[in-house]
Enzyme design. Structure first.
Site, PDB file in Angstrom:
ATOM      1  N   ARG A 114       0.849  -1.192   0.000  1.00  0.00           N
ATOM      2  CA  ARG A 114       0.000   0.000   0.000  1.00  0.00           C
ATOM      3  C   ARG A 114       0.884   1.241   0.000  1.00  0.00           C
ATOM      4  NH1 ARG A 114      -5.004   0.154   3.991  1.00  0.00           N
ATOM      5  NH2 ARG A 114      -3.461   0.916   5.466  1.00  0.00           N
ATOM      6  N   THR A 118      -1.516   7.357   0.440  1.00  0.00           N
ATOM      7  CA  THR A 118      -2.870   7.253  -0.132  1.00  0.00           C
ATOM      8  C   THR A 118      -3.576   5.935   0.182  1.00  0.00           C
ATOM      9  OG1 THR A 118      -2.044   6.224  -2.152  1.00  0.00           O
ATOM     10  CG2 THR A 118      -2.105   8.647  -2.101  1.00  0.00           C
ATOM     11  N   ASP A 212      -0.301  -2.369  12.451  1.00  0.00           N
ATOM     12  CA  ASP A 212       0.322  -2.901  11.235  1.00  0.00           C
ATOM     13  C   ASP A 212       0.738  -4.356  11.472  1.00  0.00           C
ATOM     14  OD1 ASP A 212       2.381  -3.597   9.247  1.00  0.00           O
ATOM     15  OD2 ASP A 212       2.078  -1.544   8.590  1.00  0.00           O
ATOM     16  N   ASP A 215       4.463  -5.358  10.316  1.00  0.00           N
ATOM     17  CA  ASP A 215       5.513  -4.834  11.195  1.00  0.00           C
ATOM     18  C   ASP A 215       5.591  -5.639  12.492  1.00  0.00           C
ATOM     19  OD1 ASP A 215       6.393  -2.908   9.487  1.00  0.00           O
ATOM     20  OD2 ASP A 215       5.352  -1.240  10.462  1.00  0.00           O
TER      21      ASP A 215
END
Ligand code: PRP
Ligand code: URA
Length: 221
Positions: A114, A118, A212, A215
């Site tokens: 991603r 945006t 996330d 991560d």
């Protein structure tokens, strides 16, 4: 179990049965105080439940066998071949779970990231087996947020000849926006998820979500 999203029933969305045990596992991986080793361990436990559920949607046929007592048993066997396609990077976390339950599986990979500003899904590269159009395809991705990454993946699979009816998208946490974005374009696919959340924040992260996933699972920032 089929799912209701924004008041509409989606028969092609299956959520795992919300047992107390599953709720505990989800609580641990969502908790900001959970350490990475625990996050990996408990996410893997949910991943295993998800891929087992995915197998329930493959076609089977009757199989008669003889048991060690010499008696006949009318059983069943799977029909068809499978390919799993983890969306890199976070989907790689689910690869070992599907390998544990499907011995002769092929694994393709698709690299999509991603855009951090945006949230638009950007395709980079794919590695898919030549006979993927003959297989049932399990897309693996723990996070379904805007649905952009899923839609890019499904579009590329369809370009390779995979029918929507043969695509099962295996997911850990889904936003309603993502489910609607995917099924409005590809109504023939099946989505299997552990839990559907409230929605997205202004950075297109799932709320309450877990942050996330990639991560946390891989230990990066
Ligand atoms: C995350 C996640 C999904 C995607 C979901 O990947 O793993 O692939 O976002 O969001 P979407 O539904 O809005 O497309 P990301 O691109 O952040 O990369 P990562 O897997 O390396 O964390
Ligand atoms: N990717 C993640 O890892 N988490 C989200 O909430 C959305 C996309």
């Amino acid at each position: 179990m089929s799912a209701y999203v924004n008041g509409k029933q989606y028969l092609q969305v299956t959520t795992l049965r919300m047992t107390p045990q599953l709720k505990i596992l989800l609580t641990i991986i969502r908790d900001k105080n959970t350490k990475r080793n625990d996050f990996i361990f408990y996410a893997d436990r949910i991943n295993r439940l998800l891929v087992e559920e995915g197998l329930n949607f493959l076609p089977v046929r009757e199989k008669k066998i003889e048991t060690r007592t010499g008696a006949q048993y009318v059983g069943a066997e799977f029909v068809g071949k499978i390919c799993a396609v983890p969306i890199m990077r976070a989907g790689l976390s689910m690869e070992s779970s599907i390998r544990e339950v499907a011995k002769r599986i092929r694994i393709g990979h698709i690299l999509i990231q991603r855009n951090e500003e945006t949230a638009e899904a950007m395709f980079f590269k794919e590695w898919l087996p030549d006979d993927i159009h003959e297989r049932f395809v399990f897309i693996l991705d723990p996070m379904l947020a805007t649905g952009g990454s899923a839609n890019v993946t499904i579009r590329r699979l369809k370009e390779r000849g995979v029918k929507e009816e043969k695509i099962i998208y295996i997911n850990l946490v889904a936003a309603p926006e993502g489910i609607e974005a995917v099924l409005s374009v590809f109504p023939g696919i099946r989505i299997i998820t552990a839990e559907i959340d409230e929605g997205l924040n202004d950075r297109a992260y799932i709320i309450p979500g877990l942050g996330d996933f990639g991560d946390m699972y891989f230990g990066t920032e």
